[in-house]
Motif scaffolding. Structure first.
Motif, PDB file in Angstrom:
ATOM      1  N   ALA A   1       0.715  -1.517   0.262  1.00  0.00           N
ATOM      2  CA  ALA A   1      -0.093  -0.136  -0.653  1.00  0.00           C
ATOM      3  C   ALA A   1       0.934   1.187  -0.125  1.00  0.00           C
ATOM      4  O   ALA A   1       0.474   2.387  -0.751  1.00  0.00           O
ATOM      5  N   ALA A   2       2.081   1.089   0.714  1.00  0.00           N
ATOM      6  CA  ALA A   2       2.648   2.503   0.589  1.00  0.00           C
ATOM      7  C   ALA A   2       3.696   2.568  -0.172  1.00  0.00           C
ATOM      8  O   ALA A   2       3.574   3.731  -1.078  1.00  0.00           O
ATOM      9  N   GLU A   3       3.928   1.375  -1.431  1.00  0.00           N
ATOM     10  CA  GLU A   3       4.643   1.878  -2.129  1.00  0.00           C
ATOM     11  C   GLU A   3       3.697   2.698  -3.571  1.00  0.00           C
ATOM     12  O   GLU A   3       3.676   2.826  -4.611  1.00  0.00           O
ATOM     13  N   ALA A   4       2.346   1.315  -3.584  1.00  0.00           N
ATOM     14  CA  ALA A   4       1.331   1.583  -4.209  1.00  0.00           C
ATOM     15  C   ALA A   4       1.226   3.542  -3.690  1.00  0.00           C
ATOM     16  O   ALA A   4       0.550   4.158  -5.063  1.00  0.00           O
ATOM     17  N   ALA A   5       0.427   3.619  -2.924  1.00  0.00           N
ATOM     18  CA  ALA A   5      -0.009   4.980  -2.915  1.00  0.00           C
ATOM     19  C   ALA A   5       1.627   6.717  -3.268  1.00  0.00           C
ATOM     20  O   ALA A   5       1.476   7.151  -4.029  1.00  0.00           O
ATOM     21  N   ALA A   6       2.813   6.264  -3.276  1.00  0.00           N
ATOM     22  CA  ALA A   6       3.714   6.628  -3.593  1.00  0.00           C
ATOM     23  C   ALA A   6       4.281   6.809  -4.914  1.00  0.00           C
ATOM     24  O   ALA A   6       4.426   7.233  -5.672  1.00  0.00           O
ATOM     25  N   TYR A   7       3.747   4.817  -6.308  1.00  0.00           N
ATOM     26  CA  TYR A   7       3.758   4.920  -7.448  1.00  0.00           C
ATOM     27  C   TYR A   7       2.620   6.445  -7.639  1.00  0.00           C
ATOM     28  O   TYR A   7       2.677   6.977  -8.359  1.00  0.00           O
ATOM     29  N   LEU A   8       1.333   6.213  -7.366  1.00  0.00           N
ATOM     30  CA  LEU A   8       0.199   7.112  -7.694  1.00  0.00           C
ATOM     31  C   LEU A   8       0.403   8.601  -7.004  1.00  0.00           C
ATOM     32  O   LEU A   8      -0.214   9.403  -7.330  1.00  0.00           O
ATOM     33  N   ARG A   9       1.568   9.273  -6.519  1.00  0.00           N
ATOM     34  CA  ARG A   9       1.456  10.551  -5.747  1.00  0.00           C
ATOM     35  C   ARG A   9       0.331  10.187  -4.993  1.00  0.00           C
ATOM     36  O   ARG A   9      -0.027  12.286  -4.528  1.00  0.00           O
ATOM     37  N   LEU A  10       0.133   9.800  -3.933  1.00  0.00           N
ATOM     38  CA  LEU A  10      -0.739   9.889  -3.635  1.00  0.00           C
ATOM     39  C   LEU A  10      -0.436   9.482  -1.427  1.00  0.00           C
ATOM     40  O   LEU A  10       0.714   9.016  -1.541  1.00  0.00           O
ATOM     41  N   GLU A  11      -1.141   9.805  -0.665  1.00  0.00           N
ATOM     42  CA  GLU A  11      -0.946   9.492   0.706  1.00  0.00           C
ATOM     43  C   GLU A  11      -1.918   8.060   1.135  1.00  0.00           C
ATOM     44  O   GLU A  11      -2.342   7.991   0.645  1.00  0.00           O
TER      45      GLU A  11
END
Length: 84
Positions: free
Chosen positions: A16-26
Motif C-alpha cells: 500500500a505504501a509503495e502503491a500510494a507513492a507510485y500514484l503520488r497519494l498519501e
C-alpha cells in the motif's frame, strides 16, 4: 564462508505504501479509497494487501479528465463561461 545476499526481486506487486507513492497519494488516502471501494483493484497475498502495477495504471488512466470540459469559476452548465 559468507553467504551472498539475494538481490532484490523486481516485482510488479506493490505494498500500500509503495502503491500510494507510485500514484503520488498519501497512504491513508489510498487505504480510505480501498475501504470505500473507490480505489484501484487490490489483492491479498498471505494476508497482505498488494496492488499490481497494471491495476494502478489502469485505475489512473480511468481518472483522465475530459479536455473538452472546462470547470472555470463562473461557467454555467453549458461550459461557455456565460453567467446565468
Amino acid at each position: 564462508m559468507e553467504h551472498a545476499k539475494n538481490p532484490p526481486v523486481e516485482s510488479p506487486y506493490f505494498t500500500a505504501a509503495e502503491a500510494a507513492a507510485y500514484l503520488r497519494l498519501e497512504e491513508s488516502t489510498l487505504n480510505a479509497m480501498r475501504w470505500r471501494k473507490e480505489g484501484p483493484n487490490w489483492r491479498k497475498h498471505g494476508g497482505k494487501v498488494v496492488y499490481h502495477r497494471d491495476a494502478l495504471d489502469r485505475w489512473s488512466r480511468g481518472r483522465d479528465s475530459d479536455p473538452t470540459v472546462r470547470n472555470e469559476p463562473g461557467a454555467n452548465e453549458d461550459g461557455d463561461g456565460a453567467r446565468s
